[in-house]
Design an enzyme around this catalytic site. Structure first.
Site, mmCIF file in Angstrom:
data_model
loop_
_atom_site.group_PDB
_atom_site.id
_atom_site.type_symbol
_atom_site.label_atom_id
_atom_site.label_comp_id
_atom_site.label_asym_id
_atom_site.label_seq_id
_atom_site.Cartn_x
_atom_site.Cartn_y
_atom_site.Cartn_z
ATOM 1 N N TRP A 129 -5.210 1.963 10.518
ATOM 2 C CA TRP A 129 -5.514 1.969 9.082
ATOM 3 C C TRP A 129 -5.146 0.292 8.597
ATOM 4 O O TRP A 129 -5.853 -0.055 7.766
ATOM 5 C CB TRP A 129 -4.425 2.723 8.229
ATOM 6 C CG TRP A 129 -4.495 2.544 6.693
ATOM 7 C CD1 TRP A 129 -3.594 2.141 5.938
ATOM 8 C CD2 TRP A 129 -5.821 2.723 5.830
ATOM 9 N NE1 TRP A 129 -4.348 1.868 4.772
ATOM 10 C CE2 TRP A 129 -5.648 2.351 4.676
ATOM 11 C CE3 TRP A 129 -7.086 3.279 6.361
ATOM 12 C CZ2 TRP A 129 -6.226 2.608 3.651
ATOM 13 C CZ3 TRP A 129 -7.963 3.371 5.335
ATOM 14 C CH2 TRP A 129 -7.426 3.012 3.936
ATOM 15 N N TYR A 176 0.859 -1.353 -0.026
ATOM 16 C CA TYR A 176 0.155 -0.090 -0.036
ATOM 17 C C TYR A 176 0.683 1.184 -0.054
ATOM 18 O O TYR A 176 0.636 2.150 -0.582
ATOM 19 C CB TYR A 176 -0.760 0.045 1.213
ATOM 20 C CG TYR A 176 -1.695 1.115 1.437
ATOM 21 C CD1 TYR A 176 -2.787 1.697 0.653
ATOM 22 C CD2 TYR A 176 -1.342 1.975 2.497
ATOM 23 C CE1 TYR A 176 -3.297 2.750 0.872
ATOM 24 C CE2 TYR A 176 -2.131 3.254 2.790
ATOM 25 C CZ TYR A 176 -2.987 3.481 1.833
ATOM 26 O OH TYR A 176 -3.656 4.782 2.269
ATOM 27 N N GLU A 202 -11.228 5.898 5.205
ATOM 28 C CA GLU A 202 -10.654 6.841 6.319
ATOM 29 C C GLU A 202 -11.572 6.853 7.653
ATOM 30 O O GLU A 202 -11.198 6.874 8.669
ATOM 31 C CB GLU A 202 -10.112 8.020 5.978
ATOM 32 C CG GLU A 202 -8.806 7.813 4.997
ATOM 33 C CD GLU A 202 -7.473 7.351 5.620
ATOM 34 O OE1 GLU A 202 -7.625 7.313 6.952
ATOM 35 O OE2 GLU A 202 -6.660 6.954 4.838
#
Length: 190
Positions: free
Chosen positions: A51, A21, A43
């Site tokens: 995350w 990522y 988010e």
């Protein structure tokens, strides 16, 4: 012997998905309206969590939320909410699920009025990428507070300044890669 590239500290662990990522997505300027909206929604699901948790559930989120197609999500009703609350593949917060459906309606309303979500997102920086100093990344900034305030005014939820700043970093509105990260200033090449 191949040496691993130097990454931002948060992506230097043993989590291959986080590294991927970081290397391929985080901080790359994103101009696609649907993807900007998807990332803002993800988010929002991160609020109070990490995350890493959201990233590892991202494919399940995409499946559960019809590929984050705002037009489809905007039509979700009580049966879909109940299905999502029971889905063990996602974060099953009723408030966050309902906020995502409401945000899809806002996105669609903007679109119907001729307002492109990508143009809206990038309007706060004049279409330019903001650059962090590469030494430390703040939790929020005055620009994130400004965007957060406007998103809230429009009816979005789970868009406080900290969430908005994390989103700005993720979608490349701000380049906050560490100075010694091999992806620093990737936005210059994107």
């Amino acid at each position: 012997m191949n040496q691993a590239p130097h990454r931002c500290p948060w992506a230097n662990g043993d989590d291959a998905l986080m590294a991927k990522y970081h290397d391929e997505e985080w901080g790359v300027p994103q101009r696609d309206a649907r993807l900007l909206w998807e990332m803002l929604m993800l988010e929002g699901f991160q609020a109070g969590l990490s995350w890493r948790t959201v990233l590892h559930k991202r494919e399940a989120f995409r499946k559960a939320f019809a590929g984050f197609d705002p037009g489809k999500v905007a039509r979700f009703g009580a049966p879909q909410v109940e299905r999502l609350v029971q889905d063990p593949g996602i974060i099953r917060s009723r408030a966050k699920i309902e906020a995502t459906i409401a945000a899809a309606k806002i996105y669609c309303d903007m679109q119907e009025r001729g307002e492109d979500f990508a143009d809206f997102c990038w309007s706060f920086t004049g279409g330019k990428v903001l650059r962090g100093d590469g030494r430390s990344a703040p939790a929020s900034t005055p620009k994130a507070e400004e965007i957060s305030k406007e998103l809230k005014r429009r009816g979005f939820k789970f868009v406080g300044p900290v969430i908005v700043y994390a989103w700005m970093q993720a979608v490349g509105i701000v380049d906050d890669h560490a100075r010694n990260c091999f992806r620093r200033e990737v936005s210059l090449r994107a």
